[in-house]
Design a protein around this motif. Sequence first.
Motif, PDB file in Angstrom:
ATOM      1  N   THR A  68       0.834  -1.211   0.000  1.00 26.72           N
ATOM      2  CA  THR A  68       0.000   0.000   0.000  1.00 26.72           C
ATOM      3  C   THR A  68       0.861   1.250   0.000  1.00 26.72           C
ATOM      4  OG1 THR A  68      -0.167  -0.189   2.403  1.00 26.72           O
ATOM      5  CG2 THR A  68      -2.024  -1.013   1.113  1.00 26.72           C
ATOM      6  N   ILE A  69       1.883   1.236   0.872  1.00 36.32           N
ATOM      7  CA  ILE A  69       2.711   2.444   0.981  1.00 36.32           C
ATOM      8  C   ILE A  69       3.472   2.688  -0.312  1.00 36.32           C
ATOM      9  CG2 ILE A  69       4.715   3.431   2.160  1.00 36.32           C
ATOM     10  CD1 ILE A  69       3.630   1.953   4.704  1.00 36.32           C
ATOM     11  N   ILE A  70       4.039   1.623  -0.865  1.00 33.32           N
ATOM     12  CA  ILE A  70       4.817   1.778  -2.099  1.00 33.32           C
ATOM     13  C   ILE A  70       3.905   2.231  -3.232  1.00 33.32           C
ATOM     14  CG2 ILE A  70       6.127   0.520  -3.861  1.00 33.32           C
ATOM     15  CD1 ILE A  70       7.804   0.965  -1.456  1.00 33.32           C
ATOM     16  N   ALA A  71       2.709   1.668  -3.290  1.00 30.81           N
ATOM     17  CA  ALA A  71       1.781   2.043  -4.357  1.00 30.81           C
ATOM     18  C   ALA A  71       1.464   3.538  -4.278  1.00 30.81           C
ATOM     19  CB  ALA A  71       0.499   1.222  -4.254  1.00 30.81           C
ATOM     20  N   ALA A  72       1.137   3.978  -3.044  1.00 26.99           N
ATOM     21  CA  ALA A  72       0.814   5.406  -2.865  1.00 26.99           C
ATOM     22  C   ALA A  72       2.031   6.259  -3.208  1.00 26.99           C
ATOM     23  CB  ALA A  72       0.367   5.658  -1.434  1.00 26.99           C
ATOM     24  N   ALA A  73       3.211   5.795  -2.761  1.00 23.21           N
ATOM     25  CA  ALA A  73       4.431   6.571  -2.999  1.00 23.21           C
ATOM     26  C   ALA A  73       4.729   6.638  -4.489  1.00 23.21           C
ATOM     27  CB  ALA A  73       5.604   5.946  -2.248  1.00 23.21           C
ATOM     28  N   LEU A  74       4.512   5.533  -5.185  1.00 20.47           N
ATOM     29  CA  LEU A  74       4.738   5.528  -6.630  1.00 20.47           C
ATOM     30  C   LEU A  74       3.805   6.502  -7.331  1.00 20.47           C
ATOM     31  CD1 LEU A  74       5.401   1.893  -7.905  1.00 20.47           C
ATOM     32  CD2 LEU A  74       6.821   3.925  -8.168  1.00 20.47           C
ATOM     33  N   ALA A  75       2.540   6.472  -6.908  1.00 18.61           N
ATOM     34  CA  ALA A  75       1.569   7.387  -7.518  1.00 18.61           C
ATOM     35  C   ALA A  75       2.001   8.832  -7.278  1.00 18.61           C
ATOM     36  CB  ALA A  75       0.187   7.143  -6.956  1.00 18.61           C
ATOM     37  N   ALA A  76       2.460   9.111  -6.039  1.00 20.54           N
ATOM     38  CA  ALA A  76       2.910  10.462  -5.707  1.00 20.54           C
ATOM     39  C   ALA A  76       4.112  10.836  -6.559  1.00 20.54           C
ATOM     40  CB  ALA A  76       3.261  10.533  -4.221  1.00 20.54           C
ATOM     41  N   LEU A  77       5.044   9.894  -6.673  1.00 25.04           N
ATOM     42  CA  LEU A  77       6.233  10.152  -7.496  1.00 25.04           C
ATOM     43  C   LEU A  77       5.823  10.448  -8.935  1.00 25.04           C
ATOM     44  CD1 LEU A  77       9.386  10.047  -7.605  1.00 25.04           C
ATOM     45  CD2 LEU A  77       9.126   7.686  -8.396  1.00 25.04           C
ATOM     46  N   GLY A  78       4.881   9.647  -9.420  1.00 25.32           N
ATOM     47  CA  GLY A  78       4.384   9.867 -10.780  1.00 25.32           C
ATOM     48  C   GLY A  78       3.838  11.271 -10.956  1.00 25.32           C
ATOM     49  N   ASP A  79       3.090  11.709  -9.948  1.00 22.13           N
ATOM     50  CA  ASP A  79       2.558  13.078 -10.004  1.00 22.13           C
ATOM     51  C   ASP A  79       3.685  14.093 -10.045  1.00 22.13           C
ATOM     52  OD1 ASP A  79      -0.043  12.628 -10.242  1.00 22.13           O
ATOM     53  OD2 ASP A  79      -0.651  13.433  -8.280  1.00 22.13           O
ATOM     54  N   MET A  80       4.735  13.801  -9.259  1.00 24.06           N
ATOM     55  CA  MET A  80       5.843  14.760  -9.174  1.00 24.06           C
ATOM     56  C   MET A  80       6.573  14.869 -10.495  1.00 24.06           C
ATOM     57  SD  MET A  80       7.695  14.229  -5.560  1.00 24.06           S
ATOM     58  CE  MET A  80       6.741  13.977  -4.106  1.00 24.06           C
ATOM     59  N   ILE A  81       6.828  13.732 -11.135  1.00 23.54           N
ATOM     60  CA  ILE A  81       7.640  13.771 -12.352  1.00 23.54           C
ATOM     61  C   ILE A  81       6.783  13.807 -13.595  1.00 23.54           C
ATOM     62  CG2 ILE A  81       9.577  12.604 -11.222  1.00 23.54           C
ATOM     63  CD1 ILE A  81       8.770  10.050 -12.618  1.00 23.54           C
ATOM     64  N   GLY A  82       5.468  13.877 -13.414  1.00 24.42           N
ATOM     65  CA  GLY A  82       4.595  14.057 -14.560  1.00 24.42           C
ATOM     66  C   GLY A  82       4.381  12.805 -15.382  1.00 24.42           C
ATOM     67  N   VAL A  83       4.605  11.650 -14.775  1.00 28.62           N
ATOM     68  CA  VAL A  83       4.302  10.379 -15.443  1.00 28.62           C
ATOM     69  C   VAL A  83       3.159   9.735 -14.678  1.00 28.62           C
ATOM     70  CG1 VAL A  83       5.186   8.125 -16.136  1.00 28.62           C
ATOM     71  CG2 VAL A  83       6.686  10.116 -16.118  1.00 28.62           C
ATOM     72  N   ASP A  84       2.177   9.234 -15.385  1.00 29.11           N
ATOM     73  CA  ASP A  84       1.034   8.683 -14.679  1.00 29.11           C
ATOM     74  C   ASP A  84       1.343   7.279 -14.162  1.00 29.11           C
ATOM     75  OD1 ASP A  84      -0.662  10.759 -14.582  1.00 29.11           O
ATOM     76  OD2 ASP A  84      -1.750  10.270 -16.416  1.00 29.11           O
ATOM     77  N   LEU A  85       2.274   7.202 -13.210  1.00 31.95           N
ATOM     78  CA  LEU A  85       2.574   5.915 -12.564  1.00 31.95           C
ATOM     79  C   LEU A  85       1.350   5.381 -11.840  1.00 31.95           C
ATOM     80  CD1 LEU A  85       6.167   6.306 -11.117  1.00 31.95           C
ATOM     81  CD2 LEU A  85       5.376   4.883 -12.999  1.00 31.95           C
ATOM     82  N   TYR A  86       0.471   6.286 -11.488  1.00 30.46           N
ATOM     83  CA  TYR A  86      -0.797   5.934 -10.868  1.00 30.46           C
ATOM     84  C   TYR A  86      -1.542   4.919 -11.742  1.00 30.46           C
ATOM     85  CZ  TYR A  86      -5.824   6.942 -10.562  1.00 30.46           C
ATOM     86  OH  TYR A  86      -7.176   6.857 -10.529  1.00 30.46           O
ATOM     87  N   LEU A  87      -1.567   5.223 -13.043  1.00 33.71           N
ATOM     88  CA  LEU A  87      -2.254   4.314 -13.975  1.00 33.71           C
ATOM     89  C   LEU A  87      -1.551   2.962 -14.033  1.00 33.71           C
ATOM     90  CD1 LEU A  87      -3.289   6.502 -17.045  1.00 33.71           C
ATOM     91  CD2 LEU A  87      -4.757   5.312 -15.427  1.00 33.71           C
ATOM     92  N   ALA A  88      -0.225   3.038 -14.051  1.00 38.70           N
ATOM     93  CA  ALA A  88       0.557   1.792 -14.077  1.00 38.70           C
ATOM     94  C   ALA A  88       0.214   0.938 -12.871  1.00 38.70           C
ATOM     95  CB  ALA A  88       2.047   2.121 -14.094  1.00 38.70           C
ATOM     96  N   ALA A  89       0.151   1.590 -11.702  1.00 41.31           N
ATOM     97  CA  ALA A  89      -0.174   0.862 -10.478  1.00 41.31           C
ATOM     98  C   ALA A  89      -1.573   0.270 -10.578  1.00 41.31           C
ATOM     99  CB  ALA A  89      -0.081   1.800  -9.281  1.00 41.31           C
ATOM    100  N   VAL A  90      -2.503   1.055 -11.106  1.00 39.61           N
ATOM    101  CA  VAL A  90      -3.871   0.556 -11.220  1.00 39.61           C
ATOM    102  C   VAL A  90      -3.909  -0.670 -12.136  1.00 39.61           C
ATOM    103  CG1 VAL A  90      -6.154   1.064 -12.172  1.00 39.61           C
ATOM    104  CG2 VAL A  90      -5.021   2.743 -10.722  1.00 39.61           C
TER     105      VAL A  90
END
Lengths: 125, 255
Positions: A68-90
């Motif tokens: 859970t923590i890594i997923a949230a952190a990845l999504a946050a990182l994605g937001d920071m660097i402008g890559v939708d890692l959020y989608l990747a996680a989903v």
Amino acid sequence: MTIWLPLLGLVVGLLLGSIFTLSIPIAYASYLAVAVLAGLDSLLGGWRAILERDFDGSVLVSGFFVNTIIAAALAALGDMIGVDLYLAAVVAFGIRIFHNIGSIRHLLIKKMRAKKAQKDKRLNA
Amino acid sequence: MRTNRNTKSILWMIPLFVVFFCFGLLLMAQYHTHQNENDALVNESSANLAMIIKSANDNKESLQDELALLQQQLAESEELIASGNSLSSSIRNRIANLQTVTGGKQVTGPGVTVTITGESNIMYYDLIDLVNELFASGAEAVSINDTRFTMHTVISEKAVASQSGNTYQQEKYVPLINGKELLYPIVIKAIGDPSTLETGLTYPGGIIESLNSLYMVYPVIRKAENLVIPAAEDYLYHYAAPPESSEEEQTTDTR
């Protein structure tokens, strides 16, 4: 009887969550969504492990929290660097969830068939 | 053996319980967050947004109506307060007017002075006639030797022994104002329209002419631009008092 204990945990968690109306700022909603997906994935993985008689409590707990923590952190990182890692996680967690559910289904069917075969054997004998 | 297995199974369940519990919390948090997100305008469909705008507009209109109503009430209240102010200022004006009438305050203004010198043979009723004539000619305030003439002013006379060395005790009458002897020259000041006051005294057959012809008294009348007539001494009322019950009536009357 003990099978209800985890479900009781879920119910208590849901109740507490709704009583205290836990919520986070809307800006972080997508991170929490990914975290929920990761948690669901961990739970289903745990269930599958139980069915495979390969269950380990520490693996489940560590997997749940770390995922859970890594997923949230990845999504946050994605937001920071402008890559939708959020989608990747989903996508990743969605695939894993479906995979886990498929495995659970297979295992349950296998179990039921085994039980039925045992029953038939006993009847034949 | 069996209890051992049971405890083992319970221990086995604890991580599951913890994970399920945390998952429940997470799920509810996400649910509420999502609800909040749904409530956010960004996520509304255009139809919903139109509805929201419409209801907001309706709300705005009703609030504007309320505002207009309240502003009207405010204006009415202000008017009431202002009329209260004007009421009190009119009362103040009235008090000032009454003080000029009763002699409560020093007054200034144009008018005439009537000066009577010592050698004249004036009697106290001549003074009364003069003051009477001045008031009749529209004098608004009158003083004699800087004693304000009010409704409590008494003009009288007293007899004094003449200073002449005559054996006959000749009596001379000196006019008094409020019991005090009037010293010569007697100066009567009257505030009013100067020419009207002057004419009121000097018209043919008027008081000055009769004083001139009958008593050889020659008062000197002078117009003045700026006369100062002092306030009267306070008069203490001992007996007359307005009835308390009719006080309201009086105020309504004065309005």
